[in-house]
Design a protein around this motif. Structure first.
Motif, PDB file in Angstrom:
ATOM      1  N   TRP A  25     -60.989   2.198  28.044  1.00 23.46           N
ATOM      2  CA  TRP A  25     -62.021   2.158  29.102  1.00 23.46           C
ATOM      3  C   TRP A  25     -61.114   2.185  30.433  1.00 23.46           C
ATOM      4  CZ3 TRP A  25     -66.910   3.107  29.603  1.00 23.46           C
ATOM      5  CH2 TRP A  25     -67.496   3.178  30.804  1.00 23.46           C
ATOM      6  N   TYR A  28     -63.970   2.292  36.330  1.00 20.48           N
ATOM      7  CA  TYR A  28     -64.427   0.824  37.013  1.00 20.48           C
ATOM      8  C   TYR A  28     -65.056   0.141  35.811  1.00 20.48           C
ATOM      9  CZ  TYR A  28     -66.283  -2.798  39.915  1.00 20.48           C
ATOM     10  OH  TYR A  28     -66.783  -3.890  40.374  1.00 20.48           O
ATOM     11  N   GLY A  29     -64.639  -0.934  35.456  1.00 20.14           N
ATOM     12  CA  GLY A  29     -65.226  -2.034  34.386  1.00 20.14           C
ATOM     13  C   GLY A  29     -64.519  -3.236  34.521  1.00 20.14           C
ATOM     14  N   PRO A  30     -64.524  -4.012  33.425  1.00 22.60           N
ATOM     15  CA  PRO A  30     -64.347  -5.419  33.347  1.00 22.60           C
ATOM     16  C   PRO A  30     -63.065  -5.748  34.190  1.00 22.60           C
ATOM     17  CG  PRO A  30     -64.189  -4.480  31.238  1.00 22.60           C
ATOM     18  CD  PRO A  30     -64.727  -3.483  32.071  1.00 22.60           C
ATOM     19  N   GLU A  33     -63.685  -5.742  37.987  1.00 24.61           N
ATOM     20  CA  GLU A  33     -64.440  -6.693  38.327  1.00 24.61           C
ATOM     21  C   GLU A  33     -63.736  -8.130  38.409  1.00 24.61           C
ATOM     22  OE1 GLU A  33     -67.902  -7.034  35.891  1.00 24.61           O
ATOM     23  OE2 GLU A  33     -69.055  -5.503  37.149  1.00 24.61           O
ATOM     24  N   THR A 215     -73.587  -0.210  37.187  1.00 25.05           N
ATOM     25  CA  THR A 215     -73.262  -0.470  35.919  1.00 25.05           C
ATOM     26  C   THR A 215     -73.569   0.496  34.748  1.00 25.05           C
ATOM     27  OG1 THR A 215     -74.375  -2.336  36.764  1.00 25.05           O
ATOM     28  CG2 THR A 215     -73.419  -2.595  34.765  1.00 25.05           C
ATOM     29  N   THR A 218     -70.641   2.926  35.257  1.00 25.64           N
ATOM     30  CA  THR A 218     -69.294   2.350  35.066  1.00 25.64           C
ATOM     31  C   THR A 218     -68.859   1.479  33.985  1.00 25.64           C
ATOM     32  OG1 THR A 218     -69.727   0.774  36.643  1.00 25.64           O
ATOM     33  CG2 THR A 218     -69.129   2.686  37.667  1.00 25.64           C
ATOM     34  N   THR A 219     -69.628   1.101  33.211  1.00 21.97           N
ATOM     35  CA  THR A 219     -69.341   0.511  32.059  1.00 21.97           C
ATOM     36  C   THR A 219     -70.271   1.008  30.828  1.00 21.97           C
ATOM     37  OG1 THR A 219     -71.438  -1.007  32.052  1.00 21.97           O
ATOM     38  CG2 THR A 219     -69.661  -1.737  33.384  1.00 21.97           C
ATOM     39  N   ASP A 243     -60.240   0.469  36.203  1.00 18.68           N
ATOM     40  CA  ASP A 243     -59.506  -0.448  35.468  1.00 18.68           C
ATOM     41  C   ASP A 243     -58.065  -0.619  35.158  1.00 18.68           C
ATOM     42  OD1 ASP A 243     -62.111  -1.779  35.099  1.00 18.68           O
ATOM     43  OD2 ASP A 243     -61.770  -1.954  32.980  1.00 18.68           O
TER      44      ASP A 243
END
Ligand SMILES: Cc1ncc(COP(=O)(O)O)c(C=O)c1O
Length: 383
Positions: A25, A28-30, A33, A215, A218-219, A243
Motif C-alpha cells: 500500500w 495515502y493510508g495508515p 495518518e 477514506t 485512499t485505503t 505512505d
C-alpha cells in the motif's frame, strides 16, 4: 564539493520503505495518518488539524485558497522570502505587499509587518528565516489585533519555538517542508496545519478532489454500502502525501533530535572559528526563549567582496549560496523600497550546514572563508 544543504538518509529510512513495499500500500493510508499524528504531537496541536501534503508549496496554495481572496485584497509578506510566497498570493488574485526585514536576522519585526499593512490587508504570511523564529509572537498578536489571518511558512522551522511554543502553531495556518534539502526530508512532502477545525475539514476535502470522505479512495477499507459513490460539494485538488514518503518522514522525525544536536555543534564550531575574522559578522544571538532549527548558517561581510568570496569558496570545493533573492526585485511581483532587505541581500552568504558535515569539513569551510575574506579585503583596499 561540500554542499550547503544535504539530507541524512540511511538504513532506517530504507527499512521503512521496504516495510511499506511489503504492505503493498503505497498511497495515502495508515502510515500517512500516523505521520500526521506524530508531527501534530511534535508541534503540540490536534492530529485532525494536520494534513500530510506533497509539498509546502502545495500547502501555501491551499492556505491562500482557503482565505477566498479577491482582487484588491493584499497579503503582507517579507520580500526576503521564498518564491512560492509571492506566487501563491498572485495566483489567488490578490496582491503581495512586501515588508522589510532586519538586515541582521533577515526576519521582519512586527513593526516592519505593521508598516506594510493597509485597510485592504487580509493576511500576513511570514517565514522563519533559516529556522530562526523571529518576532512571531508579536506578529501573531498584531494580526489578532487587526483581525488579519496569519499564515506561518515554517518550511525551515520544524523544531523552532518561542517560550516552548512551536513555530507553526502561532498562526491560523502553517506549512512545513520536507523537500530534499530540508532538515528532515521525505524527498518531496510537507505538512499543512489549519487551526480552525471546520476549516481543517474543508482543507482536507480540498486537498483530495473535494471528496467529503477520502477514506474509500485512499485505503482498502469498506466504509459504506456503496463506497464508490461521490460526495463533492466544492471542487478540490490532489495535494496529499503518500505512505511511502510518510514512512520516511516518521523515521526522519524520530531522528531529528540527533540531527539538531549535530547542527548545533556545527554552528557553535563556526561561531568559535569565525569570531575573530576581520570584516565578518556572525548571525546575531538568539533572544531568550527562542529555539532555532539551525537550518541556515549565514555570515555577513562588506558587499564589495561577498560575490568574490563566494567564487573563491566555490573554487576551493565549497558551495555557498544566498537565500532568498528578494521577491520585490522580480518585476512580476511588483517593487518596494526596502533598505533592510537590500542590505541583507548584498552582504549575506550562507555557509554549508547539514548533519552530514564532518569536523574536518567544518574546519575547512571556516579556514577557506577566513582566507577568502582576508585576501579579498586586502585586494579591495588596493594594498
Ligand atoms: C521558506 C520556504 N517556504 C516554502 C518552501 C517550499 O517548500 P517545498 O519545496 O516543500 O514546496 C521552501 C523551500 O525551499 C522555503 O524555503
Amino acid at each position: 564539493m561540500i554542499n550547503v544543504f544535504q539530507p541524512a538518509l540511511g538504513a532506517a529510512e530504507l527499512d521503512a520503505v521496504a516495510e511499506t513495499f511489503a504492505s503493498n500500500w503505497l498511497g495515502y493510508g495508515p502510515r500517512a495518518e500516523r505521520f500526521e499524528a506524530e508531527f501534530a504531537s511534535h508541534v503540540g496541536v490536534p492530529p485532525e488539524n494536520m494534513i500530510f501534503i506533497n509539498s509546502a508549496t502545495s500547502g501555501l496554495f491551499l492556505a491562500v485558497e482557503l482565505l477566498g481572496l479577491s482582487p484588491g485584497d493584499e497579503v503582507v509578506v517579507p520580500s526576503e522570502g521564498f518564491v512560492a510566497n509571492a506566487n501563491v498570493i498572485l495566483t489567488a488574485g490578490a496582491r503581495p505587499v512586501f515588508c522589510d526585514v532586519d538586515p541582521r536576522t533577515l526576519n521582519p519585526s512586527a513593526a516592519d509587518v505593521e508598516r506594510a499593512m493597509s485597510p485592504r490587508t487580509r493576511a500576513v504570511m511570514v517565514l522563519h528565516y533559516g529556522g530562526y523564529p523571529g518576532q512571531i509572537a508579536e506578529i501573531a498578536e498584531l494580526c489578532q489585533r487587526r483581525g488579519v489571518t496569519l499564515i506561518e511558512d515554517a518550511a525551515c522551522a520544524p523544531a523552532s519555538s518561542v517560550d516552548g511554543r512551536a513555530c507553526g502553531s502561532f498562526g491560523d495556518l502553517a506549512v512545513w517542508s520536507f523537500d530534499s534539502r530540508k532538515i528532515i526530508t521525505t524527498g518531496d512532502g510537507g505538512m499543512l496545519y489549519v487551526r480552525d477545525p471546520a476549516l481543517a475539514r474543508r482543507a482536507n476535502r480540498l486537498a483530495y478532489h473535494g471528496l467529503e470522505d477520502r477514506t474509500a479512495f485512499t485505503t482498502a477499507a469498506k466504509v459504506s454500502s456503496r463506497w464508490w459513490d461521490l460526495h463533492v460539494d466544492e471542487p478540490g485538488r490532489r495535494l496529499i502525501g503518500n505512505d511511502m514518503t510518510a514512512a520516511i518522514g516518521s523515521t526522519q522525525l524520530r531522528r531529528m533530535p540527533e540531527f539538531l544536536r549535530r547542527r548545533r555543534e556545527i554552528v557553535e564550531t563556526y561561531d568559535a572559528l569565525l569570531r575573530d575574522v576581520d570584516g565578518v559578522r556572525l548571525p546575531p544571538p538568539l533572544p531568550a526563549g527562542h529555539v532555532t532549527s539551525y537550518y541556515f548558517y549565514w555570515v555577513q561581510m562588506p558587499a564589495a567582496i561577498r560575490d568574490d568570496v563566494a567564487e573563491d569558496m566555490y573554487k576551493a570545493g565549497i558551495y555557498t549560496t544566498f537565500r532568498y533573492a528578494p521577491l520585490h526585485h522580480v518585476p512580476l511581483f511588483g517593487g518596494a523600497d526596502l533598505p533592510g532587505t537590500e542590505e541583507a541581500t548584498r552582504t549575506t552568504l550562507l555557509l554549508p550546514l547539514h548533519q552530514g558535515l564532518t569536523d574536518a569539513d567544518v574546519r575547512l569551510v571556516a579556514e577557506q572563508l577566513r582566507k577568502a575574506v582576508e585576501s579579498r579585503s586586502v585586494a579591495g583596499r588596493g594594498d
